[in-house]
Scaffold this active site. Structure first.
Site, short mmCIF file in Angstrom:
data_model
loop_
_atom_site.label_atom_id
_atom_site.label_comp_id
_atom_site.label_asym_id
_atom_site.label_seq_id
_atom_site.Cartn_x
_atom_site.Cartn_y
_atom_site.Cartn_z
N LYS A 230 -4.00 -0.15 0.70
CA LYS A 230 -5.14 -0.81 0.11
C LYS A 230 -5.24 -2.22 0.10
O LYS A 230 -4.25 -2.98 0.65
CB LYS A 230 -4.88 -0.16 -1.35
N ARG A 304 -5.12 14.38 -4.00
CA ARG A 304 -5.78 15.84 -3.82
C ARG A 304 -4.55 16.64 -3.01
O ARG A 304 -4.69 17.79 -3.33
CB ARG A 304 -6.73 15.69 -3.01
#
Length: 453
Positions: A230, A304
């Site tokens: 990130k 996920r």
């Protein structure tokens, strides 16, 4: 500390004190020395009452007041018990102070509630207080720095809270989850020195033979993004990537505190997404608990993955009749809906409608995304059963559909709270900078609704 007092005839009777004794006592000659008049409008809703009460508390506290008399006569006439509950929740949440590791002065505050004649105010206040304390618990967990909330620390904190509330807790360590074949879960969790934990909380308030509702919460205690690292700006608030886990845990605690006659199980995959020599990289193929294989196209699409195995566990091992998963899942949802509305993806019109009804009671905003067949093709992989990243945009929808592939035919709702779980600038009067406790009240209302015919 927050104290709540409710009126009974001409006297005041003590109802509850946050963290204190709840023995009845009476107060006399209580009256305000200043009046604050707020017009909530002719079309006032429970959310209007929630925001109005929060604004009133913030206003008087800024003026140095230590108490507020809240006259709910008009709210009661227009909105009944729902209005009273909303107003008191807003007032309580406005008093929330973020957990801190520096010295500061505690500011006790007393809330007096008048105008409750003709309703069982004590029952409303007790239920509301339990839900609001749960929201604050979720905020506390989500605000906690990553070094003070590893997967095992989160598991222990939740298990201790569950024990106090009468909720059954089970913590599966890495050897047990590996034996279950939870390869997607471990693809993320094995990247960190702090090993993963699967946290299972069971509230058995309903019939013994009734299959539970499963609440699955993303529990990424800190998310670096893995090798798809990130940005510096994006990584600063990644301790909040377990807000879904905090929400489902808190909802179960509130159900237990209020002894709601339903069966609800929370399944929380707790991991850290970090960098290590064994971390997954783009192009890897992993096998999930369901047996489906997954191609990794982006290591920052990790939520996920852990949800896939947690949903499978909830259905196969906990025999869930319905599943709601809650996650700070995608930046795409924030781009689409901002910080006031969370996104929904579902395979069940009935369950989704029930969720939205609960949200209306809770004062939270959600928007259901479309799930056209073309979107499902965007997560096809040439070398595995699924790919963990869309090939053509629609990131919030395709992430939800990825999780939904593991729900199969079980009625399921996916809730993406990426934009609403954390705010640097409060959007509502009952919020403060940091964690909001998003989803807790809606999940509570949804599950409580199952107890009614």
């Amino acid at each position: 500390m927050v104290k709540i007092w409710a009126q009974e005839s001409a006297d005041w009777r003590f109802v509850m004190e946050r963290g204190g004794d709840s023995a009845p006592m009476s107060l006399r000659a209580v009256g305000p020395d200043r009046a604050l008049v707020m017009n909530l409008g002719a079309d006032a809703t429970a959310e209007t009452a929630r925001r109005g009460a929060a604004k009133a508390v913030r206003t008087v506290r800024e003026l140095g007041a230590q108490s507020l008399l809240l006259d709910v006569t008009g709210i009661k006439q227009a909105l009944g018990a729902d209005g009273l509950a909303a107003a008191v929740q807003g007032a309580e949440l406005a008093c929330y102070q973020q957990e801190s590791w520096k010295e500061r002065e505690d500011r006790p505050f007393a809330l007096y509630v008048a105008g409750t004649e003709g309703m069982d105010a004590e029952a409303v206040l007790r239920e509301t207080d339990a839900v609001t304390r749960a929201v604050c618990f979720a905020r506390d967990l989500t605000n906690r720095p990553g070094n003070l909330l590893t997967p095992d620390m989160m598991a222990q904190a939740m298990a201790q809270a569950a024990q106090r509330a009468g909720v059954e807790a089970e913590i599966l360590d890495e050897s047990r989850t590996r034996a279950l074949g939870m390869g997607a879960f471990h693809a993320v969790g094995d990247s960190a020195a702090h090993p993963p934990r699967l946290i299972v909380l069971r509230w058995k308030g309903g019939a013994a033979d009734a299959a539970p509702m499963a609440l699955v919460g993303k529990g990424v205690c800190f998310d670096t993004g893995g090798y798809n690292l990130k940005s510096g700006a994006g990584i600063k608030t990644m301790r909040s990537d377990m807000a879904g886990a905090a929400a489902v845990c808190a909802a179960v605690l509130a159900l237990a505190e209020n002894k709601v006659p339903v069966n609800v199980t929370a399944v929380i995959p707790a991991v850290e997404n970090r960098l290590s020599p064994d971390s997954m990289v783009a192009g890897d193929v992993v096998r999930s608990m369901s047996g489906r294989t997954i191609q990794i196209n982006n290591t920052d699409a990790e939520g996920r993955l852990v949800l896939a195995d947690a949903v499978t566990y909830a259905i196969e091992k906990e025999n869930a009749a319905q599943v709601v998963d809650v996650a700070t899942l995608t930046g795409a949802c924030v781009a689409a809906l901002g910080h006031l509305t969370a996104g929904l993806v579902s395979n069940s019109d009935e369950l989704c409608a029930a969720f939205l009804r609960a949200a209306a009671q809770a004062g939270e905003q959600y928007w259901r995304f479309p799930t056209f067949p073309e979107y499902r093709k965007m997560i096809d992989s040439p070398v595995a059963d699924l790919c963990n990243q869309s090939s053509d945009g629609c990131g919030a929808i395709t992430a939800g559909l990825f999780v939904g592939a593991f729900a199969g035919d079980t009625p399921w709702v996916h809730v993406d709270i990426a934009g609403t779980a954390w705010v640097d600038r409060p959007r509502r009067e009952y919020q403060c900078a940091g964690a909001t406790g998003a989803g807790v009240t809606t999940l509570y209302r949804l599950c409580a609704g199952l107890a009614r015919p």
